[in-house]
Design an enzyme around this catalytic site. Structure first.
Site, short mmCIF file in Angstrom:
data_model
loop_
_atom_site.label_atom_id
_atom_site.label_comp_id
_atom_site.label_asym_id
_atom_site.label_seq_id
_atom_site.Cartn_x
_atom_site.Cartn_y
_atom_site.Cartn_z
N LYS A 197 44.15 -70.80 29.69
CA LYS A 197 45.24 -71.63 30.23
C LYS A 197 45.94 -72.44 29.13
O LYS A 197 46.75 -73.31 29.42
CB LYS A 197 44.68 -72.56 31.32
CG LYS A 197 44.02 -71.80 32.47
CD LYS A 197 43.60 -72.70 33.63
CE LYS A 197 42.78 -71.91 34.65
NZ LYS A 197 42.91 -72.41 36.02
N PRO B 26 49.98 -69.63 42.64
CA PRO B 26 50.31 -69.83 41.23
C PRO B 26 49.25 -70.70 40.57
O PRO B 26 48.67 -71.57 41.22
CB PRO B 26 51.66 -70.54 41.27
CG PRO B 26 51.80 -71.09 42.64
CD PRO B 26 50.94 -70.25 43.54
N ASP B 27 48.97 -70.46 39.29
CA ASP B 27 48.02 -71.29 38.55
C ASP B 27 48.81 -72.36 37.79
O ASP B 27 49.53 -72.06 36.83
CB ASP B 27 47.20 -70.41 37.59
CG ASP B 27 46.06 -71.19 36.97
OD1 ASP B 27 46.28 -72.34 36.52
OD2 ASP B 27 44.92 -70.67 36.95
N LYS C 249 38.31 -70.86 30.52
CA LYS C 249 39.50 -71.45 31.17
C LYS C 249 40.35 -72.20 30.16
O LYS C 249 41.58 -72.14 30.17
CB LYS C 249 39.08 -72.42 32.29
CG LYS C 249 38.64 -71.70 33.55
CD LYS C 249 38.07 -72.64 34.60
CE LYS C 249 37.48 -71.81 35.74
NZ LYS C 249 36.75 -72.58 36.71
N ASN D 94 39.08 -77.73 50.45
CA ASN D 94 37.80 -77.93 49.77
C ASN D 94 37.40 -79.40 49.90
O ASN D 94 38.08 -80.17 50.59
CB ASN D 94 37.91 -77.50 48.30
CG ASN D 94 39.03 -78.25 47.62
OD1 ASN D 94 38.98 -79.46 47.45
ND2 ASN D 94 40.09 -77.53 47.26
O1 PMT Z 1 38.23 -85.50 44.07
P1 PMT Z 1 36.74 -85.78 43.91
O2 PMT Z 1 36.02 -85.78 45.22
O3 PMT Z 1 36.49 -87.04 43.11
O4 PMT Z 1 36.13 -84.58 43.07
C1 PMT Z 1 36.51 -84.39 41.74
C2 PMT Z 1 36.58 -82.89 41.36
C3 PMT Z 1 35.21 -82.27 41.49
C4 PMT Z 1 37.58 -82.16 42.27
C5 PMT Z 1 37.10 -82.85 39.88
O5 PMT Z 1 36.20 -83.51 39.05
C6 PMT Z 1 37.29 -81.42 39.39
O6 PMT Z 1 36.40 -80.79 38.89
N1 PMT Z 1 38.53 -80.88 39.54
C7 PMT Z 1 38.88 -79.49 39.21
C8 PMT Z 1 38.34 -78.57 40.27
C9 PMT Z 1 38.76 -77.13 40.07
O7 PMT Z 1 39.52 -76.65 40.89
O8 PMT Z 1 38.36 -76.56 38.99
P2 PMT Z 1 38.69 -74.98 38.61
O9 PMT Z 1 37.62 -74.66 37.65
O10 PMT Z 1 38.79 -74.16 39.85
O11 PMT Z 1 40.12 -75.03 37.92
C10 PMT Z 1 40.28 -75.17 36.51
C11 PMT Z 1 41.53 -75.99 36.20
O12 PMT Z 1 42.69 -75.28 36.61
C12 PMT Z 1 41.59 -77.32 36.90
O13 PMT Z 1 42.17 -78.25 36.02
C13 PMT Z 1 42.50 -77.06 38.10
O14 PMT Z 1 43.20 -78.26 38.50
C14 PMT Z 1 43.45 -76.03 37.53
N2 PMT Z 1 44.01 -75.08 38.51
C15 PMT Z 1 43.19 -74.22 39.22
C16 PMT Z 1 43.76 -73.31 40.09
C17 PMT Z 1 45.18 -73.28 40.23
N3 PMT Z 1 45.75 -72.43 41.06
N4 PMT Z 1 45.94 -74.13 39.53
C18 PMT Z 1 45.38 -75.01 38.68
O15 PMT Z 1 46.09 -75.80 38.02
#
Ligand code: PMT
Length: 403
Positions: free
Chosen positions: A349, A312-313, A345, A212
């Site tokens: 989580k 895995p999450d 979320k 991504n």
């Molecule tokens: O790196 P940059 O270019 O500065 O951009 C920053 C960002 C946009 C990446 C950052 O601000 C951000 O939003 N990061 C989280 C992106 C994301 O994957 O969000 P999500 O809504 O898909 O996931 C929710 C949470 O679960 C997040 O804390 C993620 O790290 C976590 N997660 C998700 C999937 C997974 N398999 N394991 C996780 O721990």
């Protein structure tokens, strides 16, 4: 970090790296600081007084007996005026004089009256053979033992004499980061914080992966801010291009490109941590099978199907294994029904808080130096921040959730 209203005193001694100091002054002034300069006479062989005066906007203090001095005691008044002093480059001569308390010119008298009262950062720079000299090493050990003083390690690389070795002055960004460490309130001293950053890469074959747009900028801003505030940071990094500054080694970097590698590193670190901030953009799915050879297109093939399996999450597993007192902060990157999705979320989580950023907001999300976020806590409180630099967002997250 904003340096608005901060007074920084820069001491320059006579080494070739002095040519980089006007750049440091410009950068500090851009961050809001007021800068004054004291030098040895020899330093002015490497960088002109006029340049230093022009970029700082103030007369340079280089001669104890000069008639232009505002009054005769700059070596006392400058340390009183400053919030922090940096000596860069610090030559072998200056280190030896400092450690012995010798004060025989404008710079050494200024340092002598500053070290007992204000934070002083020393950035040694010299030939590697001089750096290895036992007298210089002894001087560095002596100075490192002083309460207000921190000594940066010189970098390794090509030196002015053309050889390679340890002796280069750290880059200007590292010097500024060291100054910011000296000025930041130590609100996270004694805490261990896990941060995930960047995007994961899920291999398909030896030449391709699913990923991504994350650059790691937001995660790096968080790691810098936590380390500046005195925390020991464990940073688990996916693919990222943002440079990580680590002047005192408070950030332990673990590279983990895939979601599974990131999961393993986080699960191992989590029991020792006070908090975690999960900023990485982790792929929810990976290729079910990674081809050992490059996947070829066959003649006449119009489409292909890739089978994916759930990753895995990490956030979910850390939430399941959270001990009393540990704080878990997630991020949510949304494109629709932002708040509803983020709150779901947060609950699913077992997070204590979630930082919501939306790709619908200009200047927010991937790649940019700014972000616009909402801070949502499990206790129902929420705060919407305006468009800020990622560094300011990081400070706000710490102030709101890690107090
Ligand atoms: O790196 P940059 O270019 O500065 O951009 C920053 C960002 C946009 C990446 C950052 O601000 C951000 O939003 N990061 C989280 C992106 C994301 O994957 O969000 P999500 O809504 O898909 O996931 C929710 C949470 O679960 C997040 O804390 C993620 O790290 C976590 N997660 C998700 C999937 C997974 N398999 N394991 C996780 O721990």
């Amino acid at each position: 970090m904003s340096l608005t209203g901060k007074h920084i005193l820069i001491g320059i001694s006579g080494g070739i790296a002095a040519y980089k100091i006007p750049e440091l002054i410009r950068s500090l002034v851009k961050s809001g600081a007021e800068v004054r300069v004291a030098t040895t006479r020899n330093a002015l062989e490497f960088v002109t007084e006029l340049t230093l005066q022009t970029v700082s906007g103030h007369a340079v203090y280089s001669d104890v007996f000069a008639a232009i001095n505002a009054h005769a005691t700059e070596h006392i008044s400058l340390p009183e005026w400053c919030d922090a002093m940096i000596v860069a480059p610090a030559t072998a001569n200056i280190l030896a004089k400092m450690s012995a308390g010798i004060a025989d010119d404008a710079l050494t008298t200024t340092i002598c009256s500053c070290v007992a009262r204000k934070p002083v950062i020393i950035a040694p720079a010299m030939n590697d053979k001089m750096w290895e000299n036992p007298a210089i090493q002894q001087a560095v050990r002596t100075i490192r033992g002083w309460q207000n003083v921190s000594v940066l390690d010189p970098d390794e690389g090509v030196l002015a004499c053309g050889t390679s070795g340890k002796g280069r002055m750290p880059e200007v960004e590292v010097l500024q980061e060291a100054i910011e460490y000296a000025l930041a309130p130590q609100t996270l001293a004694g805490q261990r914080i896990l941060i995930t950053a960047g995007g994961t890469q899920e291999k398909i074959d030896p030449v391709r992966f699913i990923s991504n747009y994350s650059t790691g900028k937001m995660g790096v801003a968080l790691a810098h801010a936590c380390a500046r505030r005195g925390a020991e940071v464990t940073m688990v990094c996916g693919s990222m291009s943002a440079p990580l500054l680590n002047p005192y080694g408070r950030i332990r970097r673990i590279d983990a490109l895939s979601a599974q590698e990131m999961y393993n590193a986080c699960m191992e670190a989590w029991p020792q941590m006070s908090s975690a901030i999960l900023c990485a953009a982790v792929a929810d799915f990976r290729a079910t099978e990674i081809s050992t050879e490059k996947i070829k297109k066959r003649a006449g093939q119009e489409s292909m199907t890739l089978s994916l399996s759930l990753n895995p999450d990490i956030a979910h597993s850390l939430g399941e294994n959270k001990k009393p007192g540990q704080r878990l902060i997630g991020f949510a990157l949304e494109t629709e029904a932002e708040k509803t999705n983020a709150l779901s979320k947060l609950e699913r989580k077992n997070l204590d808080a979630i930082v919501l950023n939306s790709l619908r907001e200009e200047g927010a999300g991937f790649g940019v130096d700014t972000n616009r976020v909402s801070l949502l806590s499990a206790d129902g409180n929420s705060k919407e921040l305006p468009l800020l630099s990622k560094s300011e967002v990081a400070e706000s997250i710490i102030d709101t959730f890690l107090r």
